[in-house]
Enzyme design. Structure first.
Site, PDB file in Angstrom:
ATOM      1  N   LYS A 200       0.821  -1.214   0.000  1.00 36.67           N
ATOM      2  CA  LYS A 200       0.000   0.000   0.000  1.00 36.67           C
ATOM      3  C   LYS A 200       0.852   1.260   0.000  1.00 36.67           C
ATOM      4  O   LYS A 200       0.478   2.251  -0.608  1.00 36.67           O
ATOM      5  CB  LYS A 200      -0.943   0.015   1.210  1.00 36.67           C
TER       6      LYS A 200
ATOM      7  N   LYS B 225      -5.601  -9.369  -7.058  1.00 39.42           N
ATOM      8  CA  LYS B 225      -6.836  -9.472  -6.292  1.00 39.42           C
ATOM      9  C   LYS B 225      -7.867  -8.447  -6.748  1.00 39.42           C
ATOM     10  O   LYS B 225      -7.512  -7.337  -7.136  1.00 39.42           O
ATOM     11  CB  LYS B 225      -6.483  -9.234  -4.814  1.00 39.42           C
TER      12      LYS B 225
ATOM     13  N   LYS C  31     -11.317  -3.376  -3.769  1.00 38.64           N
ATOM     14  CA  LYS C  31     -12.226  -2.243  -3.842  1.00 38.64           C
ATOM     15  C   LYS C  31     -11.480  -0.916  -3.873  1.00 38.64           C
ATOM     16  O   LYS C  31     -12.068   0.109  -4.166  1.00 38.64           O
ATOM     17  CB  LYS C  31     -13.203  -2.282  -2.673  1.00 38.64           C
TER      18      LYS C  31
HETATM   19  P1  AMP Z   1     -10.834  -5.384   1.683  1.00 35.85           P
HETATM   20  O1  AMP Z   1     -12.021  -5.392   0.771  1.00 35.85           O
HETATM   21  O2  AMP Z   1      -9.555  -5.532   0.966  1.00 35.85           O
HETATM   22  O3  AMP Z   1     -10.839  -4.316   2.710  1.00 35.85           O
HETATM   23  O4  AMP Z   1     -11.011  -6.706   2.531  1.00 35.85           O
HETATM   24  C1  AMP Z   1     -12.154  -6.979   3.329  1.00 35.85           C
HETATM   25  C2  AMP Z   1     -12.242  -8.457   3.625  1.00 35.85           C
HETATM   26  O5  AMP Z   1     -12.678  -9.153   2.468  1.00 35.85           O
HETATM   27  C3  AMP Z   1     -10.906  -9.040   4.020  1.00 35.85           C
HETATM   28  O6  AMP Z   1     -11.096 -10.091   4.921  1.00 35.85           O
HETATM   29  C4  AMP Z   1     -10.365  -9.518   2.713  1.00 35.85           C
HETATM   30  O7  AMP Z   1      -9.475 -10.566   2.857  1.00 35.85           O
HETATM   31  C5  AMP Z   1     -11.633  -9.968   1.976  1.00 35.85           C
HETATM   32  N1  AMP Z   1     -11.480  -9.688   0.553  1.00 35.85           N
HETATM   33  C6  AMP Z   1     -11.391  -8.503  -0.065  1.00 35.85           C
HETATM   34  N2  AMP Z   1     -11.216  -8.621  -1.378  1.00 35.85           N
HETATM   35  C7  AMP Z   1     -11.183  -9.940  -1.615  1.00 35.85           C
HETATM   36  C8  AMP Z   1     -11.012 -10.725  -2.764  1.00 35.85           C
HETATM   37  N3  AMP Z   1     -10.840 -10.177  -3.954  1.00 35.85           N
HETATM   38  N4  AMP Z   1     -11.049 -12.038  -2.620  1.00 35.85           N
HETATM   39  C9  AMP Z   1     -11.228 -12.607  -1.431  1.00 35.85           C
HETATM   40  N5  AMP Z   1     -11.380 -11.933  -0.295  1.00 35.85           N
HETATM   41  C10 AMP Z   1     -11.358 -10.624  -0.377  1.00 35.85           C
END
Ligand code: AMP
Ligand code: TRP
Length: 327
Positions: free
Chosen positions: A111, A192, A195
């Site tokens: 990041k 990945k 968002k």
């Molecule tokens: P984030 O959206 O990156 O803040 O992550 C929020 C939660 O959702 C965390 O536990 C991440 O590991 C999971 N997460 C976010 N994006 C993904 C993705 N593309 N695939 C699987 N898990 C995700």
């Protein structure tokens, strides 16, 4: 009942990745555990945010949790910023975390590369996350693989603290989902689906319209081999589509592979698109009704009162252990 705790950052609009990797696990677990689910809104400001958009997104996030099946009678739902004990405990933990440990966090390395001016908060954020978890004696923390290292840091900090001051914290365990642990970007399936990405073409947002969802999936990057099977290394695009289908249909990857073994890529995409549309339209309908009433305010107020009580007790015992607090 064992306690489970998780949070989803309001740093961007929630995606199919957040649903599959995060929220859905919490929905499944709410039957079995004393579940705490919160919006780590303080974490969101580790990177620049627009205040108006941020506030809106926090409410939208909670509405989406509920729409995705988080049951407010089975979960304690709250905002991190409405509970001062999170940051207070974080400070005490910072003083019990080594620079070496904190410097190993790979998410910070990733990041911080993307920021021009890196905030100190981005560096210390895993310690605030440890406070989020340890404050409530969480036994289990469901997270995607990218957050595993942070939960392990929380374990290390808690273990060291307990060894030094006596038993204070429950040692938390990460719960990593088996299927759909990682949903990849449709335009670059080696990355990945995040968002916080700026280019939205490869990302399915939970509030995307039917038309947009179909368009994004139909233009997903694949390969030129035109055979459908799962091979994350050589066929990341197709494997990602199979993973999405598997997660939303509750079918094993092997079964999904078999179902589509004679399909061409166009057909596979159509089927995946239709399943994603069906899933997300149902969520969006519920989401609208939550955004309209005052249910959310009431749930958060209740969560705020309850979690402040629990957190105060834990924080007071921490202060006592380290020689602070009332004399
Ligand atoms: P984030 O959206 O990156 O803040 O992550 C929020 C939660 O959702 C965390 O536990 C991440 O590991 C999971 N997460 C976010 N994006 C993904 C993705 N593309 N695939 C699987 N898990 C995700
Ligand atoms: N850091 C997590 C993320 O990026 C969010 C989070 C903050 C969290 N505190 C937490 C998750 C405590 C689980 C437990 O998504």
């Amino acid at each position: 009942m064992k306690r489970l705790l998780t949070g989803l950052q309001p740093s961007g609009e929630l995606t199919l990745g957040s649903l599959i990797g995060g929220i859905r696990q919490s929905v499944a677990f709410q039957e079995e555990y004393d579940s705490f689910i919160f919006v780590p809104d303080l974490h969101a400001i580790t990177v620049p945010q627009d205040p108006i958009l941020l506030r809106e997104r926090i409410k939208k996030n909670v509405a989406l949790y509920l729409a995705c099946g988080i049951d407010p009678t089975k979960n304690t739902i709250y905002l991190q910023s409405q509970n001062l004990y999170h940051t207070n405990l974080s400070w005490v933990l910072e003083c019990n975390t080594y620079m070496g440990e904190a410097s190993r966090m790979t998410q910070f390395k990733d990041k911080s590369k993307k920021q021009q001016n890196v905030a100190v908060g981005l560096f210390t954020y895993p310690i605030l996350m440890a406070a989020d978890i340890l404050l409530y004696d969480a036994d289990f923390v469901p997270v995607g693989v990218d957050q595993k290292q942070h939960v392990e840091l929380a374990r290390d900090i808690a273990t060291r603290f307990n060894n030094k001051y006596g038993d204070v914290f429950t040692i938390p365990e990460p719960l990593i989902p088996k299927v759909g642990a990682k949903i990849m970007n449709l335009q670059d399936p080696t990355r990945k689906m995040s968002k916080s990405d700026t280019d939205s073409k490869g990302i399915i947002f939970l509030l995307d319209s039917e038309e947009v969802i179909v368009k994004k999936i139909m233009s997903a990057v694949t390969d030129s081999d035109n055979k459908v099977y799962y091979d994350m290394e050589n066929k990341p695009g197709i494997s990602n589509l199979l993973t999405i289908y598997s997660a939303l249909s509750n079918m094993e990857i092997k079964e999904v592979e078999r179902k589509f073994s004679d399909s061409n890529y166009g057909n596979l995409k159509k089927e995946v698109a239709s399943l994603v549309v069906e899933t997300l339209l149902a969520i969006q309908e519920k989401y609208k009704s939550f955004m309209e009433g005052d249910t959310i305010e009431k749930i958060l107020e209740e969560g705020c009162i309850k979690t402040n009580k629990i957190a105060k007790e834990k924080y007071d015992s921490v202060l006592e252990k380290v020689g602070l607090g009332r004399v």
